[in-house]
Scaffold this motif. Sequence first.
Motif, PDB file in Angstrom:
ATOM      1  N   GLU A 103       8.329   0.594   6.439  1.00  0.00           N
ATOM      2  CA  GLU A 103       9.156   0.170   5.308  1.00  0.00           C
ATOM      3  C   GLU A 103       8.849   0.952   4.045  1.00  0.00           C
ATOM      4  O   GLU A 103       9.324   0.609   2.977  1.00  0.00           O
ATOM      5  N   GLY A 138       0.818  -1.213   0.000  1.00  0.00           N
ATOM      6  CA  GLY A 138       0.000   0.000   0.000  1.00  0.00           C
ATOM      7  C   GLY A 138       0.844   1.252   0.000  1.00  0.00           C
ATOM      8  O   GLY A 138       0.530   2.244   0.655  1.00  0.00           O
ATOM      9  N   VAL A 193       1.987 -10.065   4.032  1.00  0.00           N
ATOM     10  CA  VAL A 193       1.846 -11.302   3.270  1.00  0.00           C
ATOM     11  C   VAL A 193       3.187 -12.031   3.331  1.00  0.00           C
ATOM     12  O   VAL A 193       4.226 -11.454   2.982  1.00  0.00           O
ATOM     13  N   GLY A 248      10.696  12.846  -1.254  1.00  0.00           N
ATOM     14  CA  GLY A 248      10.616  14.293  -1.380  1.00  0.00           C
ATOM     15  C   GLY A 248       9.328  14.751  -2.054  1.00  0.00           C
ATOM     16  O   GLY A 248       8.766  15.779  -1.714  1.00  0.00           O
TER      17      GLY A 248
HETATM   18  C1  LIG Z   1      14.957   9.756   0.187  1.00  0.00           C
HETATM   19  C2  LIG Z   1      14.023   9.460  -0.942  1.00  0.00           C
HETATM   20  C3  LIG Z   1      13.525  10.502  -1.713  1.00  0.00           C
HETATM   21  C4  LIG Z   1      12.669  10.227  -2.784  1.00  0.00           C
HETATM   22  N1  LIG Z   1      12.162  11.283  -3.507  1.00  0.00           N
HETATM   23  C5  LIG Z   1      11.340  11.026  -4.560  1.00  0.00           C
HETATM   24  C6  LIG Z   1      10.794  12.099  -5.321  1.00  0.00           C
HETATM   25  O1  LIG Z   1      11.037  13.267  -5.034  1.00  0.00           O
HETATM   26  N2  LIG Z   1       9.994  11.803  -6.382  1.00  0.00           N
HETATM   27  C7  LIG Z   1       9.688  10.509  -6.728  1.00  0.00           C
HETATM   28  O2  LIG Z   1       8.977  10.299  -7.719  1.00  0.00           O
HETATM   29  N3  LIG Z   1      10.184   9.469  -6.001  1.00  0.00           N
HETATM   30  C8  LIG Z   1      10.998   9.696  -4.942  1.00  0.00           C
HETATM   31  N4  LIG Z   1      11.530   8.664  -4.216  1.00  0.00           N
HETATM   32  C9  LIG Z   1      11.265   7.289  -4.669  1.00  0.00           C
HETATM   33  C10 LIG Z   1       9.905   6.791  -4.230  1.00  0.00           C
HETATM   34  O3  LIG Z   1       9.728   7.039  -2.864  1.00  0.00           O
HETATM   35  C11 LIG Z   1       9.803   5.279  -4.509  1.00  0.00           C
HETATM   36  O4  LIG Z   1      10.149   4.977  -5.837  1.00  0.00           O
HETATM   37  C12 LIG Z   1       8.349   4.853  -4.290  1.00  0.00           C
HETATM   38  O5  LIG Z   1       7.936   5.212  -2.997  1.00  0.00           O
HETATM   39  C13 LIG Z   1       8.172   3.351  -4.489  1.00  0.00           C
HETATM   40  O6  LIG Z   1       6.826   3.091  -4.181  1.00  0.00           O
HETATM   41  P1  LIG Z   1       6.326   1.630  -3.884  1.00  0.00           P
HETATM   42  O7  LIG Z   1       4.855   1.733  -3.617  1.00  0.00           O
HETATM   43  O8  LIG Z   1       6.796   0.691  -4.956  1.00  0.00           O
HETATM   44  O9  LIG Z   1       7.126   1.166  -2.580  1.00  0.00           O
HETATM   45  P2  LIG Z   1       6.949   1.632  -1.079  1.00  0.00           P
HETATM   46  O10 LIG Z   1       6.576   3.043  -0.973  1.00  0.00           O
HETATM   47  O11 LIG Z   1       8.164   1.175  -0.363  1.00  0.00           O
HETATM   48  O12 LIG Z   1       5.692   0.792  -0.588  1.00  0.00           O
HETATM   49  C14 LIG Z   1       5.729  -0.603  -0.490  1.00  0.00           C
HETATM   50  C15 LIG Z   1       4.644  -1.015   0.475  1.00  0.00           C
HETATM   51  O13 LIG Z   1       4.566  -2.443   0.473  1.00  0.00           O
HETATM   52  C16 LIG Z   1       4.427  -2.891   1.809  1.00  0.00           C
HETATM   53  N5  LIG Z   1       4.944  -4.255   1.907  1.00  0.00           N
HETATM   54  C17 LIG Z   1       6.227  -4.671   1.763  1.00  0.00           C
HETATM   55  N6  LIG Z   1       6.295  -6.012   1.920  1.00  0.00           N
HETATM   56  C18 LIG Z   1       5.020  -6.416   2.165  1.00  0.00           C
HETATM   57  C19 LIG Z   1       4.436  -7.682   2.413  1.00  0.00           C
HETATM   58  N7  LIG Z   1       5.146  -8.803   2.438  1.00  0.00           N
HETATM   59  N8  LIG Z   1       3.089  -7.760   2.627  1.00  0.00           N
HETATM   60  C20 LIG Z   1       2.316  -6.639   2.603  1.00  0.00           C
HETATM   61  N9  LIG Z   1       2.836  -5.401   2.364  1.00  0.00           N
HETATM   62  C21 LIG Z   1       4.156  -5.304   2.138  1.00  0.00           C
HETATM   63  C22 LIG Z   1       5.235  -1.899   2.660  1.00  0.00           C
HETATM   64  O14 LIG Z   1       4.770  -1.892   4.001  1.00  0.00           O
HETATM   65  C23 LIG Z   1       4.927  -0.599   1.924  1.00  0.00           C
HETATM   66  O15 LIG Z   1       3.787   0.044   2.473  1.00  0.00           O
HETATM   67  C24 LIG Z   1      12.337   8.888  -3.109  1.00  0.00           C
HETATM   68  C25 LIG Z   1      12.797   7.845  -2.311  1.00  0.00           C
HETATM   69  C26 LIG Z   1      13.641   8.121  -1.230  1.00  0.00           C
HETATM   70  C27 LIG Z   1      14.108   6.984  -0.368  1.00  0.00           C
END
Ligand SMILES: Cc1cc2nc3c(=O)[nH]c(=O)nc-3n(C[C@H](O)[C@H](O)[C@H](O)COP(=O)(O)OP(=O)(O)OC[C@H]3O[C@@H](n4cnc5c(N)ncnc54)[C@H](O)[C@@H]3O)c2cc1C
Length: 354
Positions: free
Chosen positions: A45, A18, A184, A52
């Motif tokens: 996580e 999420g 999960v 940002g």
């Molecule tokens: C310092 C920093 C600055 C950034 N700045 C930018 C920016 O300015 N612009 C931009 O576009 N991007 C930016 N990013 C990148 C961006 O944050 C990530 O690419 C993006 O958040 C990835 O999203 P996601 O949903 O794939 O992963 P996440 O946001 O990590 O979400 C994954 C979710 O899956 C859940 N999860 C994991 N394993 C399980 C499991 N087994 N069962 C159930 N749930 C699970 C976690 O709890 C989490 O809620 C930045 C990242 C960082 C670290």
Amino acid sequence: MNSPRHDPAHRTLTVVGGGVIGLTCALTAADAGWRVRVLDAGTDERASWVAGGMLGSLGEGIPGEEASLALSVESVRLWPALAKRLDDPRVVTATDSLFVAASATDLEYLRHLADFVWAGGPRSESALQPITGRDIRTLEPSLSSRLVGGYRAIGEWSVDNRRLLEALRATVATAGVEVISARVVSLTDLDDPGPDSQILLAAGLGTTALWPGVELHPAKGEILRLSRTRWSVPPPGHVVRARLHGRAVYLVPRADGVVVGATQYEAEGMTDRTPQAGGVADLLADAIEVLPGLRTYELTEAAAGLRPCTADGLPIVTRVDARTVVATGHGRNGIVLAPGTAERVLSILEGVEE
Ligand SMILES: Cc1cc2nc3c(=O)[nH]c(=O)nc-3n(C[C@H](O)[C@H](O)[C@H](O)COP(=O)(O)OP(=O)(O)OC[C@H]3O[C@@H](n4cnc5c(N)ncnc54)[C@H](O)[C@@H]3O)c2cc1C
């Protein structure tokens, strides 16, 4: 691999994760008529929580990363419709970005990017205007008088990532999506609501544990949150992306302050989320050099997050078996890429794209 076209009356989707990717995909699927639930392990996580929030297309244009830039440009076009769907005026915090340089060498670096990538790369909706030091002070009077010039990217937005997650959760709820707090452990544990049920693995870095063929590495980044006090100058109205003696620092506006980011280096492992003093010190020093008035702001948070990165720098958005689609590996661009990925995931789920 062939994917089934699903009976619209029975299409159910379980999204694992999420963060910004899982929630945006959940919303797009729900709007297309899917019955959706999201299983999420929580904030700790979540890269989306620390990010940002820059919607960088021009700003993320780096020579050699043209394919990544093309995806960002495509996704930026979908952002106004997503912002409208969320209908929360607190989500978008700026609509233009300033790229500013502290020296002639830094300005030359920005020029190189402008010539090589911004001008020659995929066509962006954003317009790029060269600006002088004087223009910078007219546009943002509290920025340092030592900045020599740069570019204004009109239409290069930023969002408040935390408000975005809140708005996504509220909007998916009104679209009938159930968000359940749960980790999960194995996909075989998921109950199967029927032959037309599909799973979307959008668990960021957590995806590797659930589908071992998906290879990701964590790129760690420190990031700071500063809040204005009653003695402070107001936060900037633009995203400010500065090149400072060969280093990069950005200031992303929030309603009550700024987010200052971000370092980037290989993490020690998948749980290495403690900020290092050196990264925090460099970010603070550079940010104060760009906007001296930040000295009177309060440092309300110093955090570190892990960007879920792939070897080629491109996200993994693909079907991996008849019931499972993966959307992860968005690296430093997951927020900007979210609506583009959500459209691709929907095409894959509906059998339009593989
Ligand atoms: C310092 C920093 C600055 C950034 N700045 C930018 C920016 O300015 N612009 C931009 O576009 N991007 C930016 N990013 C990148 C961006 O944050 C990530 O690419 C993006 O958040 C990835 O999203 P996601 O949903 O794939 O992963 P996440 O946001 O990590 O979400 C994954 C979710 O899956 C859940 N999860 C994991 N394993 C399980 C499991 N087994 N069962 C159930 N749930 C699970 C976690 O709890 C989490 O809620 C930045 C990242 C960082 C670290």
